[in-house]
Design a protein around this motif. Structure first.
Motif, PDB file in Angstrom:
ATOM      1  N   VAL A 157       5.235   6.944 -19.404  1.00  0.00           N
ATOM      2  CA  VAL A 157       5.314   5.510 -19.643  1.00  0.00           C
ATOM      3  C   VAL A 157       3.915   4.950 -19.431  1.00  0.00           C
ATOM      4  N   LEU A 158       3.399   4.236 -20.423  1.00  0.00           N
ATOM      5  CA  LEU A 158       2.054   3.665 -20.324  1.00  0.00           C
ATOM      6  C   LEU A 158       2.143   2.188 -19.969  1.00  0.00           C
ATOM      7  N   LEU A 159       1.450   1.786 -18.926  1.00  0.00           N
ATOM      8  CA  LEU A 159       1.304   0.382 -18.543  1.00  0.00           C
ATOM      9  C   LEU A 159      -0.185   0.122 -18.368  1.00  0.00           C
ATOM     10  N   ALA A 160      -0.742  -0.794 -19.148  1.00  0.00           N
ATOM     11  CA  ALA A 160      -2.203  -0.937 -19.105  1.00  0.00           C
ATOM     12  C   ALA A 160      -2.672  -2.268 -19.660  1.00  0.00           C
ATOM     13  N   ASN A 161      -3.706  -2.788 -19.042  1.00  0.00           N
ATOM     14  CA  ASN A 161      -4.481  -3.902 -19.573  1.00  0.00           C
ATOM     15  C   ASN A 161      -5.664  -3.262 -20.284  1.00  0.00           C
ATOM     16  N   LEU A 162      -5.549  -3.092 -21.603  1.00  0.00           N
ATOM     17  CA  LEU A 162      -6.544  -2.311 -22.339  1.00  0.00           C
ATOM     18  C   LEU A 162      -7.874  -3.046 -22.453  1.00  0.00           C
ATOM     19  N   PRO A 163      -8.984  -2.327 -22.288  1.00  0.00           N
ATOM     20  CA  PRO A 163     -10.304  -2.934 -22.538  1.00  0.00           C
ATOM     21  C   PRO A 163     -10.356  -3.388 -23.995  1.00  0.00           C
ATOM     22  N   TYR A 164     -10.661  -4.657 -24.204  1.00  0.00           N
ATOM     23  CA  TYR A 164     -10.530  -5.218 -25.545  1.00  0.00           C
ATOM     24  C   TYR A 164     -11.432  -4.550 -26.576  1.00  0.00           C
TER      25      TYR A 164
END
Length: 281
Positions: free
Chosen positions: A127-134
């Motif tokens: 399960v991926l949970l992330a604030n991705l680098p824009y």
């Protein structure tokens, strides 16, 4: 009846007693890594509530920053492991010093250089949970697509404009990339996040996106060539299909004048597939 998430129903669920800000002291935030740290607990809660995490689930986080999301995953879910990939050694060390949990595995690595099959295969489904680098959102999404069999589902935070491009089905923002990512994943727009939810605040709104890999896609003959063909069709979005294809080697004359008079942004995936079957080598 009080609503509870799928994660809260697990007997091992351990809720955070109170929202706690991360310590204000810490390494300098670096613009080159796109470091805007989330500070709104409800956003993190909604990310976690949207996915199913059991004691057998390994969660993956990309870019832990100061650990705001990291600590919530560990406090709110019974996950088996939390794999964190962080490119900044200073913030990785900060999280290591401030968050202690045997399930937490911190990795100093550029996610785009990760050998997914070697490092993640024993942890699937993830399960991926992330604030991705824009600045590297799309390269990361393409990486996940290349290894989508390793993932169960996930929620990522991206620029709102990017979220609309990914989920678009026509009109402005709709592109070959939209079709490609929709072919491989089911997407759902979640909440908008204002700049004030971050420190330092970015100049644009963000958006949560839920995704789940698709394995029920229609077969595409000569698939690699098909996606290259779609890029040609969208080469100049305001131009008609005829104008975008007339300088290519494809026999576009096989298409009706009505079809040739349309712009790519007016066509669906199924219509493109029909066109491809008429024009492919």
């Amino acid at each position: 009846m009080e609503h509870r998430s799928r994660n809260q129903r697990n007997k091992n669920y351990r809720p955070m007693k109170n929202h706690r800000e991360q310590p204000s002291d810490g390494p300098r935030k670096k613009k080159k890594f796109g470091q805007h740290f989330l500070r709104k607990q409800s956003v993190v809660d909604h990310m976690i509530e949207r996915v199913s995490i059991t004691p057998e689930t390994t969660v993956m986080e990309i870019g832990c920053g100061d650990g705001f999301l990291t600590q919530s995953i560990l406090h709110q879910t019974p996950c088996k492991n939390l794999l964190v990939y962080e490119i900044d050694p200073e913030w990785l060390h900060f999280v290591k010093e401030h968050i202690r949990d045997p399930r937490l595995h911190l990795n100093l690595k550029n996610i785009l250089e990760l050998d997914c099959e070697t490092e993640l295969k024993d942890h699937q489904p993830l399960v991926l949970l992330a604030n991705l680098p824009y600045q590297v959102t799309f390269p990361i999404l393409f990486l996940i697509q290349n290894h989508k069999h390793l993932f169960q589902e996930g929620v990522v935070m991206v620029q709102e404009e990017v979220a609309y491009k990914i989920t678009a089905s026509s009109g402005r923002g709709f592109s070959s990339t939209s079709l490609f990512l929709q072919h491989h994943f089911k997407w759902q727009l979640m909440e908008r996040i204002e700049p004030g939810a971050f420190t330092p605040p970015p100049k644009i709104n963000s958006r949560l996106l839920y995704f789940k890999p698709r394995f029920d896609q229609p077969t595409i003959p000569n698939e690699a060539a098909f996606w290259k063909f779609l890029k040609l069709c969208f080469n100049t979005p305001r131009q008609t299909l005829k104008n975008n294809l007339r300088t290519t080697h494809y026999p576009y004359q096989r298409l009706s004048e009505e079809t040739l008079g349309l712009r790519a942004q007016q066509l669906s995936f199924d219509e493109f597939l029909t066109i491809w079957q008429l024009l492919m080598p």
